[in-house]
Design a protein around this motif. Structure first.
Motif, PDB file in Angstrom:
ATOM      1  N   GLY A   1      -1.528 -16.684   5.023  1.00 22.00           N
ATOM      2  CA  GLY A   1      -0.958 -17.706   4.161  1.00 22.00           C
ATOM      3  C   GLY A   1      -0.451 -17.081   2.883  1.00 22.00           C
ATOM      4  N   GLU A   2       0.321 -17.817   2.114  1.00 25.67           N
ATOM      5  CA  GLU A   2       0.899 -17.283   0.891  1.00 25.67           C
ATOM      6  C   GLU A   2       0.018 -17.501  -0.328  1.00 25.67           C
ATOM      7  OE1 GLU A   2       4.794 -18.846   0.432  1.00 25.67           O
ATOM      8  OE2 GLU A   2       5.535 -18.026   2.337  1.00 25.67           O
ATOM      9  N   GLU A   3      -1.008 -18.366  -0.219  1.00 21.16           N
ATOM     10  CA  GLU A   3      -1.873 -18.659  -1.357  1.00 21.16           C
ATOM     11  C   GLU A   3      -2.763 -17.465  -1.689  1.00 21.16           C
ATOM     12  OE1 GLU A   3      -0.788 -22.303   0.919  1.00 21.16           O
ATOM     13  OE2 GLU A   3      -1.708 -20.375   1.415  1.00 21.16           O
ATOM     14  N   GLU A   4      -3.071 -17.297  -2.966  1.00 21.82           N
ATOM     15  CA  GLU A   4      -3.850 -16.147  -3.422  1.00 21.82           C
ATOM     16  C   GLU A   4      -5.247 -16.094  -2.816  1.00 21.82           C
ATOM     17  OE1 GLU A   4      -3.955 -15.764  -7.634  1.00 21.82           O
ATOM     18  OE2 GLU A   4      -1.774 -15.671  -7.865  1.00 21.82           O
ATOM     19  N   ILE A   5      -5.822 -17.244  -2.486  1.00 21.83           N
ATOM     20  CA  ILE A   5      -7.194 -17.278  -1.977  1.00 21.83           C
ATOM     21  C   ILE A   5      -7.264 -16.916  -0.495  1.00 21.83           C
ATOM     22  CG2 ILE A   5      -7.925 -19.002  -3.670  1.00 21.83           C
ATOM     23  CD1 ILE A   5      -7.704 -21.096  -1.421  1.00 21.83           C
ATOM     24  N   LYS A   6      -6.117 -16.830   0.181  1.00 24.69           N
ATOM     25  CA  LYS A   6      -6.095 -16.557   1.625  1.00 24.69           C
ATOM     26  C   LYS A   6      -6.356 -15.078   1.912  1.00 24.69           C
ATOM     27  CE  LYS A   6      -4.954 -20.675   3.215  1.00 24.69           C
ATOM     28  NZ  LYS A   6      -3.677 -20.941   3.851  1.00 24.69           N
ATOM     29  N   GLY A   7      -6.827 -14.804   3.147  1.00 26.34           N
ATOM     30  CA  GLY A   7      -6.972 -13.423   3.595  1.00 26.34           C
ATOM     31  C   GLY A   7      -8.385 -12.901   3.508  1.00 26.34           C
ATOM     32  N   ASN A   8      -8.601 -11.748   4.143  1.00 24.17           N
ATOM     33  CA  ASN A   8      -9.918 -11.116   4.088  1.00 24.17           C
ATOM     34  C   ASN A   8     -10.073 -10.314   2.792  1.00 24.17           C
ATOM     35  OD1 ASN A   8      -8.519  -8.685   4.502  1.00 24.17           O
ATOM     36  ND2 ASN A   8      -8.816  -8.763   6.715  1.00 24.17           N
ATOM     37  N   GLU A   9     -11.236  -9.729   2.627  1.00 23.46           N
ATOM     38  CA  GLU A   9     -11.539  -9.048   1.377  1.00 23.46           C
ATOM     39  C   GLU A   9     -10.613  -7.866   1.121  1.00 23.46           C
ATOM     40  OE1 GLU A   9     -15.301  -6.730  -0.787  1.00 23.46           O
ATOM     41  OE2 GLU A   9     -15.584  -7.790   1.106  1.00 23.46           O
ATOM     42  N   GLN A  10     -10.296  -7.094   2.180  1.00 29.23           N
ATOM     43  CA  GLN A  10      -9.432  -5.932   1.997  1.00 29.23           C
ATOM     44  C   GLN A  10      -8.038  -6.338   1.531  1.00 29.23           C
ATOM     45  OE1 GLN A  10     -11.474  -6.615   4.634  1.00 29.23           O
ATOM     46  NE2 GLN A  10     -11.462  -4.861   6.054  1.00 29.23           N
ATOM     47  N   VAL A  11      -7.496  -7.391   2.122  1.00 27.84           N
ATOM     48  CA  VAL A  11      -6.152  -7.829   1.764  1.00 27.84           C
ATOM     49  C   VAL A  11      -6.123  -8.365   0.334  1.00 27.84           C
ATOM     50  CG1 VAL A  11      -4.350  -9.536   2.262  1.00 27.84           C
ATOM     51  CG2 VAL A  11      -5.411  -8.266   4.137  1.00 27.84           C
ATOM     52  N   ARG A  12      -7.125  -9.147  -0.047  1.00 28.32           N
ATOM     53  CA  ARG A  12      -7.148  -9.702  -1.401  1.00 28.32           C
ATOM     54  C   ARG A  12      -7.300  -8.600  -2.448  1.00 28.32           C
ATOM     55  NH1 ARG A  12     -10.749 -13.383   0.963  1.00 28.32           N
ATOM     56  NH2 ARG A  12     -12.466 -12.511  -0.282  1.00 28.32           N
ATOM     57  N   LEU A  13      -8.134  -7.598  -2.154  1.00 29.37           N
ATOM     58  CA  LEU A  13      -8.313  -6.492  -3.086  1.00 29.37           C
ATOM     59  C   LEU A  13      -7.039  -5.651  -3.166  1.00 29.37           C
ATOM     60  CD1 LEU A  13     -10.008  -4.834  -5.007  1.00 29.37           C
ATOM     61  CD2 LEU A  13     -11.048  -3.670  -3.040  1.00 29.37           C
ATOM     62  N   ALA A  14      -6.401  -5.411  -2.017  1.00 33.85           N
ATOM     63  CA  ALA A  14      -5.139  -4.658  -2.022  1.00 33.85           C
ATOM     64  C   ALA A  14      -4.083  -5.406  -2.822  1.00 33.85           C
ATOM     65  CB  ALA A  14      -4.666  -4.427  -0.585  1.00 33.85           C
ATOM     66  N   SER A  15      -4.054  -6.718  -2.698  1.00 40.66           N
ATOM     67  CA  SER A  15      -3.094  -7.516  -3.456  1.00 40.66           C
ATOM     68  C   SER A  15      -3.319  -7.359  -4.956  1.00 40.66           C
ATOM     69  CB  SER A  15      -3.219  -8.994  -3.065  1.00 40.66           C
ATOM     70  OG  SER A  15      -2.292  -9.780  -3.785  1.00 40.66           O
ATOM     71  N   HIS A  16      -4.574  -7.343  -5.358  1.00 38.80           N
ATOM     72  CA  HIS A  16      -4.884  -7.147  -6.779  1.00 38.80           C
ATOM     73  C   HIS A  16      -4.408  -5.773  -7.252  1.00 38.80           C
ATOM     74  CE1 HIS A  16      -7.059  -7.358 -10.577  1.00 38.80           C
ATOM     75  NE2 HIS A  16      -7.594  -6.185 -10.300  1.00 38.80           N
ATOM     76  N   MET A  17      -4.648  -4.745  -6.446  1.00 38.04           N
ATOM     77  CA  MET A  17      -4.239  -3.392  -6.806  1.00 38.04           C
ATOM     78  C   MET A  17      -2.713  -3.295  -6.909  1.00 38.04           C
ATOM     79  SD  MET A  17      -6.863  -1.325  -4.283  1.00 38.04           S
ATOM     80  CE  MET A  17      -6.230   0.299  -4.701  1.00 38.04           C
ATOM     81  N   LEU A  18      -2.007  -3.901  -5.954  1.00 33.74           N
ATOM     82  CA  LEU A  18      -0.547  -3.838  -5.953  1.00 33.74           C
ATOM     83  C   LEU A  18       0.040  -4.616  -7.130  1.00 33.74           C
ATOM     84  CD1 LEU A  18       0.082  -4.259  -2.121  1.00 33.74           C
ATOM     85  CD2 LEU A  18       0.537  -2.216  -3.479  1.00 33.74           C
ATOM     86  N   ALA A  19      -0.597  -5.730  -7.466  1.00 27.57           N
ATOM     87  CA  ALA A  19      -0.103  -6.530  -8.591  1.00 27.57           C
ATOM     88  C   ALA A  19      -0.230  -5.782  -9.911  1.00 27.57           C
ATOM     89  CB  ALA A  19      -0.868  -7.850  -8.661  1.00 27.57           C
ATOM     90  N   GLN A  20      -1.199  -4.855  -9.977  1.00 25.49           N
ATOM     91  CA  GLN A  20      -1.401  -4.074 -11.197  1.00 25.49           C
ATOM     92  C   GLN A  20      -0.453  -2.878 -11.299  1.00 25.49           C
ATOM     93  OE1 GLN A  20      -3.657  -5.155 -13.573  1.00 25.49           O
ATOM     94  NE2 GLN A  20      -3.782  -6.892 -12.160  1.00 25.49           N
ATOM     95  N   SER A  21       0.219  -2.554 -10.191  1.00 28.96           N
ATOM     96  CA  SER A  21       1.103  -1.390 -10.186  1.00 28.96           C
ATOM     97  C   SER A  21       2.370  -1.671 -10.976  1.00 28.96           C
ATOM     98  CB  SER A  21       1.464  -1.012  -8.742  1.00 28.96           C
ATOM     99  OG  SER A  21       2.436  -0.001  -8.718  1.00 28.96           O
ATOM    100  N   GLU A  22       2.739  -0.743 -11.837  1.00 33.59           N
ATOM    101  CA  GLU A  22       3.962  -0.874 -12.631  1.00 33.59           C
ATOM    102  C   GLU A  22       5.172  -0.252 -11.930  1.00 33.59           C
ATOM    103  OE1 GLU A  22       3.217   0.853 -16.418  1.00 33.59           O
ATOM    104  OE2 GLU A  22       1.717  -0.631 -17.013  1.00 33.59           O
ATOM    105  N   THR A  23       4.924   0.410 -10.796  1.00 33.98           N
ATOM    106  CA  THR A  23       6.006   1.130 -10.122  1.00 33.98           C
ATOM    107  C   THR A  23       6.499   0.412  -8.867  1.00 33.98           C
ATOM    108  OG1 THR A  23       4.390   2.442  -8.899  1.00 33.98           O
ATOM    109  CG2 THR A  23       5.216   3.356 -10.964  1.00 33.98           C
TER     110      THR A  23
END
Length: 334
Positions: A182-204
């Motif tokens: 799903g597109e909502e932030e709360i969706k997905g397993n732990e790995q996907v949600r953590l990866a999303s957080h890491m990618l959102a913090q990337s400036e590149t």
């Protein structure tokens, strides 16, 4: 970089044998005068299929073949003289700039990591493939190299995928997304949600968030990242649907006189549509993470599909994908 390109082809490992590889190789050198090929396999068999040879195709003898059902660890220990290992060795030694194989995926990955090595800082390689979308192409990874990936692995796939899309598709800021339920932030397993957080913090990276399976073909993102278990199922499902649609269209235009008349009138449009949908025309996935161009072809590739895989190798060599990724990874990872 020289204009000439040399690609090593594992001629023995595919399901359909060396004949398909040789026919594809002959077509590849006919259409590209800058291309030379090294066919690796049983010399006597390859020479018989080449019918006198070609000035830009040479043969390198290989005494063994990695079987499709062979465990990668066994192949790594006992099949160093296989066509797969020797073809990869030619890339390592600088005799070829890329390698194509339709063989055992796990063994190809194992030999690739052993012979060509990984980019510094990258933990696992990923299988990456450009698939057709509504208005272009979308790079999807991982498609089966790692069935269980950590958030850090997914983050690294995103970095490599973005850099490859920039190189091959000439995109300044590729849109990067994570495949999710799903597109909502709360969706997905732990790995996907953590990866999303890491990618959102990337400036590149131009990270746009989650996408769903239906978005893969809708030009929503340029790079879509997932673990290999999900990615392989998504790819095979898409190929299966494409094959079904092609078969249904062919039946509709051949079963009756009316269908044949409509098919004749629609031939120009249907030709372009079938070309876009046909999985064999998009064959060839990159083993991304290796310091060299290594293309995995579908094991059951026909001549058209093997030709597409060779073209993909040429494309990545031409765009200097390994060098460009390696140069930028130094800045992004360290």
């Amino acid at each position: 970089m020289s204009n000439s390109i040399t690609i090593a082809v594992d001629a023995m490992s595919g399901d359909r044998g060396a004949e398909v590889v040789v026919h594809a190789a002959l077509e590849a050198v006919r259409e590209n005068e800058a291309l030379s090929l090294v066919l690796v396999g049983i010399r006597s068999e390859l020479e018989a299929l080449l019918h006198g040879g070609h000035p830009r195709i040479r043969i390198v003898e290989a005494a063994d073949v990695v079987r499709m059902n062979e465990r990668p660890s066994h192949a790594l220990r006992h099949k160093r003289n296989s066509s797969m290992a020797i073809a990869l060795g030619l890339v390592r030694d600088g005799e070829a700039q890329g390698c194509v194989s339709a063989g055992n995926t796990g063994a190809l990955m194992a030999f690739g990591r052993s012979l060509i090595r990984m980019y510094p800082g990258i933990e696992r390689p990923a299988i990456a493939k450009l698939i057709p979308s509504l208005r272009g192409r979308c790079l999807v990874l991982d498609l089966g190299a790692n069935v269980d990936s950590s958030a850090e692995n997914l983050y690294q796939y995103a970095l490599m995928g973005s850099l490859m899309a920039s190189a091959v598709s000439e995109l300044a800021e590729p849109r990067v997304a994570l495949l999710n339920v799903g597109e909502e932030e709360i969706k997905g397993n732990e790995q996907v949600r953590l990866a999303s957080h890491m990618l959102a913090q990337s400036e590149t990276l131009n990270y746009i968030g989650y996408v769903e399976g239906s978005d893969l073909f809708r030009n929503v993102a340029d790079v879509v990242v997932c673990d290999g278990f999900v990615g392989n199922i998504a790819l095979k499902t898409g190929e299966g649907v494409a094959g079904l649609l092609i078969e249904l269209l062919e039946q509709a235009f051949t079963r009756s006189m009316y269908g044949r008349i409509v098919g004749l009138l629609a031939r120009p449009v249907m030709g372009r549509l079938l070309q876009l949908m046909d999985p064999s025309r998009h064959n060839g996935a990159s083993l991304l993470g290796l310091q060299g161009v290594v293309i995995k072809s579908h094991g059951n590739a026909n001549e058209r599909a093997m030709l597409a895989a060779i073209r993909q190798a040429v494309c990545e060599v031409t765009h200097e994908v390994p060098r460009r990724i390696n140069d930028r990874l130094d800045d992004l990872l360290f």
